[in-house]
Design an enzyme around this catalytic site. Structure first.
Site, PDB file in Angstrom:
ATOM      1  N   LYS A 192     -74.480  45.028  65.939  1.00 19.98           N
ATOM      2  CA  LYS A 192     -75.138  43.949  66.675  1.00 19.98           C
ATOM      3  C   LYS A 192     -76.165  44.483  67.674  1.00 19.98           C
ATOM      4  CE  LYS A 192     -72.707  40.494  64.840  1.00 19.98           C
ATOM      5  NZ  LYS A 192     -73.289  39.473  63.980  1.00 19.98           N
ATOM      6  N   SER A 245     -69.363  48.046  59.742  1.00 19.66           N
ATOM      7  CA  SER A 245     -70.222  47.384  60.734  1.00 19.66           C
ATOM      8  C   SER A 245     -69.723  47.505  62.161  1.00 19.66           C
ATOM      9  CB  SER A 245     -70.381  45.909  60.369  1.00 19.66           C
ATOM     10  OG  SER A 245     -69.113  45.297  60.222  1.00 19.66           O
ATOM     11  N   GLU A 294     -74.631  33.055  71.177  1.00 23.58           N
ATOM     12  CA  GLU A 294     -73.330  32.618  70.676  1.00 23.58           C
ATOM     13  C   GLU A 294     -72.578  33.869  70.268  1.00 23.58           C
ATOM     14  OE1 GLU A 294     -75.931  32.973  68.794  1.00 23.58           O
ATOM     15  OE2 GLU A 294     -75.023  34.226  67.238  1.00 23.58           O
TER      16      GLU A 294
HETATM   17  C1  LIG Z   1     -68.140  44.268  63.492  1.00 24.11           C
HETATM   18  C2  LIG Z   1     -68.707  43.022  62.907  1.00 24.11           C
HETATM   19  N1  LIG Z   1     -69.052  43.006  61.598  1.00 24.11           N
HETATM   20  C3  LIG Z   1     -69.552  41.911  61.019  1.00 24.11           C
HETATM   21  C4  LIG Z   1     -69.733  40.737  61.723  1.00 24.11           C
HETATM   22  C5  LIG Z   1     -70.259  39.538  61.002  1.00 24.11           C
HETATM   23  O1  LIG Z   1     -71.574  39.257  61.319  1.00 24.11           O
HETATM   24  P1  LIG Z   1     -72.757  39.525  60.317  1.00 24.11           P
HETATM   25  O2  LIG Z   1     -72.364  38.924  59.014  1.00 24.11           O
HETATM   26  O3  LIG Z   1     -73.914  38.862  60.940  1.00 24.11           O
HETATM   27  O4  LIG Z   1     -72.938  41.008  60.200  1.00 24.11           O
HETATM   28  C6  LIG Z   1     -69.410  40.699  63.086  1.00 24.11           C
HETATM   29  C7  LIG Z   1     -69.605  39.476  63.861  1.00 24.11           C
HETATM   30  O5  LIG Z   1     -69.274  39.352  64.991  1.00 24.11           O
HETATM   31  C8  LIG Z   1     -68.877  41.879  63.698  1.00 24.11           C
HETATM   32  O6  LIG Z   1     -68.541  41.896  64.978  1.00 24.11           O
END
Ligand SMILES: Cc1ncc(COP(=O)(O)O)c(C=O)c1O
Length: 412
Positions: free
Chosen positions: A103, A395, A125
């Site tokens: 993020k 992620s 948000e």
């Molecule tokens: C670690 C992590 N991965 C994935 C996501 C999902 O979001 P996005 O699909 O936008 O990557 C989030 C959302 O808060 C997150 O914190």
């Protein structure tokens, strides 16, 4: 050019393609908002288009990614997990960035744009709290006021991140309407933006919402995929992985990852993994690509979980970051064109993925990417043939989920 490594300067690849028309990806996307927001969205679109081609802006952004966020992040070869699954598994390590998830890539770019537009406040948000923490972090760094809207249910299950946001100087507003999760937080953030648009930038956290957000957030996240492609080629003697897998909430880590492969590597299979919740057959899940139908919500035309009357349904997921009944429009288009495939992993499979990665590699993933690991563990030797080479975007890190998992798993 050698592959990006920790401590190197961040080199941004050239900008990716802009959507046509008013942010259209095939039949999805667009800009469906109240009149009051149109000037702000037009200004944001124009500012981003200029900034994204401006060497000074790109240099400052790349500098922040390197010296503040800790990029480039490594690609880790997972020897023990690979042996267990009969695959060659590589992880793109967004968990190692400052604040612990992808993020931060998006938020640093949007903070630079906020300053460029002369605004002094950001709102956001958040679901898992990772985007809220990243926004509060960038606000502290840039001296911006910051308000974060968060569903009351998520405030409860992500208490650590709520505390972090407050420590960073942000106001956290619990949202109690609807299911009191991410969808409702987006509603309230949009309402607040309508009321304060002169002074405030809405720092949206995923590849969703009205144009230009899906395009802009994908571009600010494409560094993940561009880095990973070069790193994989170095590890794989010039070859690409056969599969590139990422979890999908709104879709930003997946879209950022896919952007590095979608046009460069037409043979690479792109797979997004959504929240299967308690199981697709129960109706309690967050699988908008798999079970959604077209609709217009949160300023965009995309796929949403809806009932026969077009009412948006509540999503269900163990992971706050995937607990959203919609998906970004570019994913809807990639799915419609068959360029990417979308699968699901249940809560139980995500928990199994969480434990598997911890035990085999010493890496505790966030529950969101644990869905991708859980799906891969289930499909190794089935949908993903034995011997395949797979890149998974990790992620985020799992610290935020430790308390929730402690409760679920009990004594280990
Ligand atoms: C670690 C992590 N991965 C994935 C996501 C999902 O979001 P996005 O699909 O936008 O990557 C989030 C959302 O808060 C997150 O914190």
């Amino acid at each position: 050019m050698s592959a990006p490594a920790r401590g190197d300067a961040v080199i941004l690849d050239p900008p990716g393609p802009e959507p046509v028309g008013l942010g259209r990806f095939g039949e999805y996307g667009g800009r469906f908002v109240p009149e009051t927001l149109i000037p702000a969205l037009e200004e944001l679109e124009a500012q981003f288009r200029v900034a994204w081609h401006d060497d000074d802006f790109r240099q400052e952004y790349a500098g922040l990614l390197a010296h503040y966020a800790g990029r480039p992040t490594p690609v880790t070869e997972c020897h023990r997990l690979s042996e267990r699954l009969g695959l060659r598994v590589l992880l793109k390590r967004e968990d190692l960035t400052h604040t612990g998830s992808h993020k931060i890539n998006n938020v640093l770019g949007q903070a630079l744009l906020t300053r460029r537009m002369g605004k002094h406040r950001v709102i956001a948000e958040t679901g898992a709290g990772q985007h809220g923490v990243a926004t509060a972090t960038a606000a502290a760094l840039f001296g911006l006021d910051c308000t974060v809207f968060m569903g009351a249910v998520d405030v409860e299950r992500q208490a650590l991140n709520v505390w972090r946001m407050k420590l960073l100087g942000a106001e956290v507003v619990p949202v109690t309407s609807g299911s009191a999760t991410l969808k409702d937080a987006v509603n309230d953030a949009m309402r607040e933006w309508v009321a304060s648009v002169q002074s405030t930038h809405y720092c949206l956290g995923s590849v969703m919402g009205p144009h230009p957000f899906p395009w802009m957030v994908r571009e600010l996240q494409r560094v993940v995929g561009d880095e990973a492609r070069r790193q994989c080629r170095e590890l794989l003697d010039g070859a690409d992985p056969q599969y590139v897998i990422a979890c999908v909430g709104g879709g930003s880590n997946a879209m950022g990852t896919f952007a590095g492969f979608v046009d460069h590597c037409p043979d690479v299979q792109l797979i997004g993994v959504e929240a299967g919740g308690l199981g697709l057959e129960t109706g309690h899940h967050g699988a908008a690509m798999t079970r959604g139908v077209p609709g217009v919500v949160h300023g965009m035309r995309s796929l949403f979980l809806q009932d026969e009357d077009g009412q948006v349904l509540e999503a269900t997921s163990i992971s706050a970051g995937l607990d959203y009944p919609g998906v970004g429009p570019e994913h809807a288009d990639l799915g419609a064109r068959g360029r990417a495939r979308y699968e699901t992993a249940t809560d139980d499979e995500a928990v199994a993925g969480f434990q598997l990665l911890a035990e085999t590699e010493g890496i505790v993933p966030a529950l969101e990417p644990a869905h991708a690991i859980g799906w891969l563990a289930r499909e190794a030797g089935r949908a993903v043939p034995t011997g395949s080479t797979v890149l998974v975007t990790l992620s985020g890190r799992g610290d935020k989920d430790a308390a929730q998992l402690m409760e679920r798993l009990g004594e280990l």
